[in-house]
Scaffold this motif. Sequence first.
Motif, PDB file in Angstrom:
ATOM      1  N   ARG A   1      -3.333  -1.818  14.573  1.00  0.00           N
ATOM      2  CA  ARG A   1      -2.946  -1.617  13.171  1.00  0.00           C
ATOM      3  C   ARG A   1      -3.566  -0.324  12.670  1.00  0.00           C
ATOM      4  NH1 ARG A   1      -6.858  -4.767  14.270  1.00  0.00           N
ATOM      5  NH2 ARG A   1      -8.896  -4.612  13.251  1.00  0.00           N
ATOM      6  N   LEU A   2      -2.948   0.254  11.659  1.00  0.00           N
ATOM      7  CA  LEU A   2      -3.575   1.365  10.955  1.00  0.00           C
ATOM      8  C   LEU A   2      -4.742   0.828  10.139  1.00  0.00           C
ATOM      9  CD1 LEU A   2      -0.465   3.321   9.621  1.00  0.00           C
ATOM     10  CD2 LEU A   2      -1.916   3.947  11.558  1.00  0.00           C
ATOM     11  N   VAL A   3      -5.815   1.577  10.099  1.00  0.00           N
ATOM     12  CA  VAL A   3      -6.965   1.211   9.283  1.00  0.00           C
ATOM     13  C   VAL A   3      -6.893   2.021   7.991  1.00  0.00           C
ATOM     14  CG1 VAL A   3      -9.477   1.232   9.107  1.00  0.00           C
ATOM     15  CG2 VAL A   3      -8.373   0.604  11.272  1.00  0.00           C
ATOM     16  N   HIS A   4      -6.890   1.317   6.855  1.00  0.00           N
ATOM     17  CA  HIS A   4      -6.812   1.972   5.555  1.00  0.00           C
ATOM     18  C   HIS A   4      -8.217   2.169   4.992  1.00  0.00           C
ATOM     19  CE1 HIS A   4      -2.830   0.321   6.164  1.00  0.00           C
ATOM     20  NE2 HIS A   4      -2.367   1.015   5.143  1.00  0.00           N
ATOM     21  N   SER A   5      -8.462   3.341   4.440  1.00  0.00           N
ATOM     22  CA  SER A   5      -9.723   3.589   3.750  1.00  0.00           C
ATOM     23  C   SER A   5      -9.454   4.478   2.547  1.00  0.00           C
ATOM     24  CB  SER A   5     -10.736   4.264   4.684  1.00  0.00           C
ATOM     25  OG  SER A   5     -10.500   5.659   4.776  1.00  0.00           O
ATOM     26  N   ARG A   6     -10.483   4.751   1.772  1.00  0.00           N
ATOM     27  CA  ARG A   6     -10.341   5.622   0.607  1.00  0.00           C
ATOM     28  C   ARG A   6      -9.930   7.041   1.011  1.00  0.00           C
ATOM     29  NH1 ARG A   6     -16.468   4.788  -0.976  1.00  0.00           N
ATOM     30  NH2 ARG A   6     -15.806   2.750  -0.186  1.00  0.00           N
ATOM     31  N   PHE A   7     -10.089   7.378   2.285  1.00  0.00           N
ATOM     32  CA  PHE A   7      -9.765   8.722   2.756  1.00  0.00           C
ATOM     33  C   PHE A   7      -8.321   8.837   3.236  1.00  0.00           C
ATOM     34  CE2 PHE A   7     -14.300   7.909   3.680  1.00  0.00           C
ATOM     35  CZ  PHE A   7     -14.848   8.791   2.745  1.00  0.00           C
ATOM     36  N   GLY A   8      -7.710   7.712   3.581  1.00  0.00           N
ATOM     37  CA  GLY A   8      -6.340   7.755   4.060  1.00  0.00           C
ATOM     38  C   GLY A   8      -6.065   6.701   5.105  1.00  0.00           C
ATOM     39  N   LEU A   9      -5.201   7.037   6.058  1.00  0.00           N
ATOM     40  CA  LEU A   9      -4.786   6.131   7.118  1.00  0.00           C
ATOM     41  C   LEU A   9      -5.384   6.605   8.439  1.00  0.00           C
ATOM     42  CD1 LEU A   9      -1.003   5.950   6.131  1.00  0.00           C
ATOM     43  CD2 LEU A   9      -2.843   4.433   5.397  1.00  0.00           C
ATOM     44  N   HIS A  10      -5.990   5.683   9.160  1.00  0.00           N
ATOM     45  CA  HIS A  10      -6.663   6.037  10.408  1.00  0.00           C
ATOM     46  C   HIS A  10      -6.005   5.334  11.598  1.00  0.00           C
ATOM     47  CE1 HIS A  10     -10.431   7.221   8.111  1.00  0.00           C
ATOM     48  NE2 HIS A  10      -9.867   6.381   7.266  1.00  0.00           N
ATOM     49  N   VAL A  11      -5.745   6.085  12.659  1.00  0.00           N
ATOM     50  CA  VAL A  11      -5.495   5.500  13.976  1.00  0.00           C
ATOM     51  C   VAL A  11      -6.861   5.468  14.660  1.00  0.00           C
ATOM     52  CG1 VAL A  11      -4.315   5.724  16.189  1.00  0.00           C
ATOM     53  CG2 VAL A  11      -3.164   6.438  14.070  1.00  0.00           C
ATOM     54  N   VAL A  12      -7.328   4.271  14.994  1.00  0.00           N
ATOM     55  CA  VAL A  12      -8.701   4.113  15.480  1.00  0.00           C
ATOM     56  C   VAL A  12      -8.705   3.586  16.905  1.00  0.00           C
ATOM     57  CG1 VAL A  12     -10.899   2.901  15.131  1.00  0.00           C
ATOM     58  CG2 VAL A  12      -9.588   3.701  13.153  1.00  0.00           C
ATOM     59  N   GLU A  13      -9.556   4.183  17.723  1.00  0.00           N
ATOM     60  CA  GLU A  13      -9.811   3.641  19.058  1.00  0.00           C
ATOM     61  C   GLU A  13     -11.276   3.233  19.145  1.00  0.00           C
ATOM     62  OE1 GLU A  13      -9.471   4.536  23.856  1.00  0.00           O
ATOM     63  OE2 GLU A  13      -9.195   6.191  22.435  1.00  0.00           O
ATOM     64  N   VAL A  14     -11.503   1.987  19.565  1.00  0.00           N
ATOM     65  CA  VAL A  14     -12.856   1.518  19.853  1.00  0.00           C
ATOM     66  C   VAL A  14     -13.096   1.744  21.337  1.00  0.00           C
ATOM     67  CG1 VAL A  14     -14.452  -0.415  19.789  1.00  0.00           C
ATOM     68  CG2 VAL A  14     -12.685  -0.215  18.027  1.00  0.00           C
ATOM     69  N   VAL A  15     -13.957   2.687  21.660  1.00  0.00           N
ATOM     70  CA  VAL A  15     -14.227   3.031  23.051  1.00  0.00           C
ATOM     71  C   VAL A  15     -15.166   2.010  23.680  1.00  0.00           C
ATOM     72  CG1 VAL A  15     -15.110   4.819  24.606  1.00  0.00           C
ATOM     73  CG2 VAL A  15     -13.881   5.466  22.508  1.00  0.00           C
ATOM     74  N   ALA A  16     -16.163   1.568  22.920  1.00  0.00           N
ATOM     75  CA  ALA A  16     -17.134   0.589  23.423  1.00  0.00           C
ATOM     76  C   ALA A  16     -17.781  -0.101  22.230  1.00  0.00           C
ATOM     77  CB  ALA A  16     -18.192   1.269  24.286  1.00  0.00           C
ATOM     78  N   ARG A  17     -18.364  -1.272  22.502  1.00  0.00           N
ATOM     79  CA  ARG A  17     -19.036  -2.046  21.451  1.00  0.00           C
ATOM     80  C   ARG A  17     -20.372  -2.579  21.940  1.00  0.00           C
ATOM     81  NH1 ARG A  17     -16.048  -3.815  17.030  1.00  0.00           N
ATOM     82  NH2 ARG A  17     -13.776  -3.650  17.233  1.00  0.00           N
ATOM     83  N   GLU A  18     -21.292  -2.729  21.001  1.00  0.00           N
ATOM     84  CA  GLU A  18     -22.513  -3.496  21.201  1.00  0.00           C
ATOM     85  C   GLU A  18     -22.559  -4.516  20.078  1.00  0.00           C
ATOM     86  OE1 GLU A  18     -25.810  -0.826  21.352  1.00  0.00           O
ATOM     87  OE2 GLU A  18     -25.235  -0.018  23.312  1.00  0.00           O
ATOM     88  N   SER A  19     -22.523  -5.804  20.427  1.00  0.00           N
ATOM     89  CA  SER A  19     -22.289  -6.859  19.439  1.00  0.00           C
ATOM     90  C   SER A  19     -23.450  -7.104  18.493  1.00  0.00           C
ATOM     91  CB  SER A  19     -21.929  -8.166  20.152  1.00  0.00           C
ATOM     92  OG  SER A  19     -22.984  -8.549  21.014  1.00  0.00           O
ATOM     93  N   GLY A  20     -24.680  -6.773  18.890  1.00  0.00           N
ATOM     94  CA  GLY A  20     -25.807  -7.057  18.019  1.00  0.00           C
ATOM     95  C   GLY A  20     -26.186  -8.529  18.071  1.00  0.00           C
TER      96      GLY A  20
END
Length: 268
Positions: free
Chosen positions: A197-216
Amino acid sequence: MVLSVPAAVAMADAVAAVARINGVALNAPHELLDEEALRQRACTELLRQAAQQAGLLSADDVPGVQGAISTEASNAIEQLLDRELITPDPSEEACRRYHEAHPSAHAQGERAQLRHVLFAVTPGVDVKQLRLRAEALLIELRCADDGGAQFAKAAAQWSNCPSGQQGGELGWLTRADCAPEFAREVFGSAEIGVLARLVHSRFGLHVVEVVARESGQQPAFEEVRQAIELTLRQQAWVNALRQYLQLLAGAAVVDGVALDAAESLLVQ
């Protein structure tokens, strides 16, 4: 200049394309708004008129230009909502259910390695066309299987963020590093890769890729109970506002804008 019949009809349609709530215009002739902006104006006007009917706002108050309202109207709407939107405090059982159902929502130390392509929403931009372009790129990048080369090229070509020159790389980020609305869309899940999905923010529309995660680490319930209560109160308030607006729309004469309407208050 003599207009052809099709041109004359088109001009007449454009001039007549004014949405209204109980006869009050939401936009000026020839002012083109996307559906979301028009709905936002409609909802504000419904609330402004409800405040007048409740005696909280002078009958002489009128909406300003381009959807603006007076300070008096804004204050009256706040009073109206304080009076009309009664939401119960969330129970401990509801808070515990939320905690169990969202194990990563309040994780401590969670971070993600991200990159993005930003389509900035700036004054005068055609938001509908911007969204179509962003959605087309989203599909293209989700189908890419080249180790990220196409994403980096797209970021350099399209992104309105300085990170575009580095292939859209944002590095390792935590929730605190991001705008709250961006963080809500990206963190708290296990998704890896280009988000669907597109990520909406106050700056606009983002195409986002999560390369890696650390869950915490997931904190104990008592450590995050207040935060969960705040989240559930906000959700209840938003639901109550949505239902109240549906009720107002059901009692209003609505022209030229699509609104959900209800004839009676829904069960919350």
